[in-house]
Design a protein around this motif. Structure first.
Motif, PDB file in Angstrom:
ATOM      1  N   SER A  39      -3.972   3.800  -0.394  1.00  0.00           N
ATOM      2  CA  SER A  39      -4.695   2.721  -1.069  1.00  0.00           C
ATOM      3  C   SER A  39      -4.266   1.367  -0.497  1.00  0.00           C
ATOM      4  O   SER A  39      -5.078   0.451  -0.372  1.00  0.00           O
ATOM      5  CB  SER A  39      -4.499   2.783  -2.584  1.00  0.00           C
ATOM      6  N   GLU A  40      -2.988   1.260  -0.109  1.00  0.00           N
ATOM      7  CA  GLU A  40      -2.518   0.025   0.553  1.00  0.00           C
ATOM      8  C   GLU A  40      -3.207  -0.171   1.906  1.00  0.00           C
ATOM      9  O   GLU A  40      -3.659  -1.272   2.222  1.00  0.00           O
ATOM     10  CB  GLU A  40      -1.007   0.123   0.820  1.00  0.00           C
TER      11      GLU A  40
ATOM     12  N   ALA B 236      -6.662  -1.275   1.239  1.00  0.00           N
ATOM     13  CA  ALA B 236      -6.686  -2.648   0.707  1.00  0.00           C
ATOM     14  C   ALA B 236      -6.356  -3.667   1.792  1.00  0.00           C
ATOM     15  O   ALA B 236      -6.908  -4.769   1.812  1.00  0.00           O
ATOM     16  CB  ALA B 236      -5.716  -2.768  -0.457  1.00  0.00           C
ATOM     17  N   ASN B 237      -5.454  -3.292   2.722  1.00  0.00           N
ATOM     18  CA  ASN B 237      -5.053  -4.211   3.795  1.00  0.00           C
ATOM     19  C   ASN B 237      -6.041  -4.235   4.958  1.00  0.00           C
ATOM     20  O   ASN B 237      -5.817  -4.955   5.928  1.00  0.00           O
ATOM     21  CB  ASN B 237      -3.675  -3.816   4.352  1.00  0.00           C
TER      22      ASN B 237
END
Lengths: 102, 400
Positions: free
Chosen positions: B50-51, B54-55
């Motif tokens: 998810s990081e 998101a990034n």
């Protein structure tokens, strides 16, 4: 197989002929005749029928067809599953469910 | 180590938590949809994914669903739309997801899932064994077990290629041991993105929902077709085996690490062969080395592929052994042996020269599996001898 007793099968299709992932083509449900699920058949007494259309409206599978000038509704037996809702709802009690012998 | 490394690779190894390394592998595989619900000990994988999304490091749809049942449902939808799809779960989450697993396989959708193995409750337990994996043994997915962080990374990348092979088209579970593998920081080589892209091109398929060419997925299959449908799935799953090895071989050509469906370790001339799956195989190898040094004829066979079961490869790997000690990380309650042993005994039933076989169950619910366990097992096998107690498990280290 060499066994003497023949195994009968109700299979619709060979294993190798099944489509990948058992996909189904659009509009093909019409070919899936569900009438053979039925154990009782609706039989109409046209003398008593008032052509009110309750059977047509209440049928959960929509199998009743309006016969127009003939002034009655006729079930499509390819799809009628014999649930008896039409007979139950008929205000004239002119539909009888008759048990079908297999 | 289970696999030889390429010449230039050692310099590229970095220390990385295995969960994060798997997420990086999913990034390298350019997954397009990730739908997941966090559960210990799988959480770090999907958290890192998810990081990455998101990034902007991974261009994918990340669907933070409300349950594992929804996670797998979303994955089925995404895969049916032709997307490269990934999820991950453990234990209780798997049980909540279970009904949808069977749908993914019959629909032949190539979803890849990392299953971070954790004991099934109860008593409630978050630690490692294989009872979750065994609970969905028959779900029709390809199932592999990773031993090391590197292997978990490599299997994740290979899994997409295997699952999406037009001659396979099946979902695939990569099993890895919770905590003892998932949370360890190991030296891991992350392959080059360009090389992964060459090895694993974007997923293209005609087997998908397409508005120009409509079809239905998931139709009723009554008594007139269910038998044939299950047979077709079994043929697809068993038929995937040579293609899995082919992908392993292709991977070796590009990345230099060769994997096999069944791995052997020092089985030449072995009288007793231990059979393991997953990360305890690493400990078992060390124990085998020590026993070999002490002059004992002991070897090890590790199952990397669990479904489809590598029948011929396994038979060949254990041929000539006098004793087999099959290790299970789960029990079959109400049956005298564990799941792996039960299957192996069934496979060997028709063999002319059957080895003596004993089943040892250990490492349940996170209980430590030290080298001494394997030495104890080999001693027990010798003690039991030819007339030994067969057909009943021994629970190593149980206090009763």
């Amino acid at each position: 197989m060499s066994a003497k007793t023949i195994v009968t099968t109700e299979a619709l299709m060979k294993v190798g002929d099944l489509p990948l992932g058992l996909t189904v083509q659009p509009g093909s449900t019409v070919d899936f005749k569900t009438g053979d699920w039925r154990s009782a058949l609706p039989v109409l007494d046209r003398e008593k029928c008032s052509y009110c259309g309750f059977c047509y409206v209440y049928c959960p599978d929509g199998v009743y067809q309006d016969m127009g000038p003939e002034k009655y509704y006729k079930p499509d037996l390819d799809y009628c599953k014999g649930c008896g809702v039409c007979a139950h709802e008929c205000p004239k009690k002119c539909i009888q469910m008759v048990i079908q012998e297999v | 180590m289970s696999a030889p490394k390429g010449k230039s690779d050692s310099a590229r190894a970095i220390g990385l938590e295995v969960s994060l390394a798997i997420a990086e592998a999913v990034k390298l595989a350019e997954a397009e949809v990730v739908a997941a619900y966090p559960i210990t000990p799988q959480t770090h994988i999907v958290e890192h994914l998810s990081e990455l999304v998101a990034n902007g490091e991974l261009t994918a749809e990340y669907v933070p669903v409300e349950s594992e049942q929804s996670a797998m449902s979303a994955c089925i939808g995404a895969a049916a739309a032709g997307a490269r799809t990934f999820t991950s779960t453990s234990s209780q989450g798997l049980l909540l997801m279970a009904e949808m697993l069977y749908i993914a396989s019959i629909l032949r959708l190539p979803i890849v899932m990392a299953m971070v193995n954790r004991a099934i409750s109860g008593p409630i337990n978050i630690w490692n064994d294989h009872s979750d994996a065994m609970s969905v043994r028959d779900c029709g997915w390809i199932q592999v077990f990773a031993e090391t962080g590197q292997e978990a990374v490599d299997l994740t990348i290979m899994s997409f290629r295997i699952a999406e092979d037009p001659g396979v088209l099946l979902p695939l579970i990569v099993n890895l041991d919770g905590f003892t593998l998932s949370h360890f920081i190991e030296p891991v080589i992350l392959p080059e993105a360009a090389e992964v892209r060459r090895f694993l091109p974007p997923y293209e398929t005609a087997h998908k929902l397409d508005i120009q060419n409509p079809l239905s997925l998931g139709a009723l299959g009554g008594p007139e077709i269910y038998t044939e449908a299950r047979r077709a799935l079994d043929l697809a799953l068993t038929g995937a085996k040579p293609r899995i090895q082919r992908v392993f071989d292709d991977f070796a050509k590009v990345f230099g690490r060769q994997y096999k469906l069944v791995e052997t370790y020092r089985t030449e001339g072995a009288e007793t062969i231990l059979v393991t799956m997953g990360s305890i195989s690493e400990t078992a190898m060390t124990a085998v080395d020590e026993m070999r040094e002490a002059g004992q004829k002991v070897g090890l066979v590790r199952l990397r592929l669990w479904r489809p079961f590598p029948v011929e490869e396994f038979r060949a790997a254990v041929a000539g052994a006098k004793n087999l000690a099959v290790i299970d990380r789960a029990m079959i309650l109400g049956f005298p042996e564990g799941p792996v042993a039960t299957e192996i005994r069934a496979l060997l039933y028709h063999e002319k020269n059957r080895p003596h076989m004993t089943n040892f169950i250990l490492g349940l619910g996170g209980r430590d599996v030290p080298r001494s366990h394997f030495k104890h097992i080999v001693e027990r096998v010798r003690e039991l001898g030819a007339s030994g107690r067969q057909g009943r498990y021994e629970l190593v280290g149980v206090l009763e």
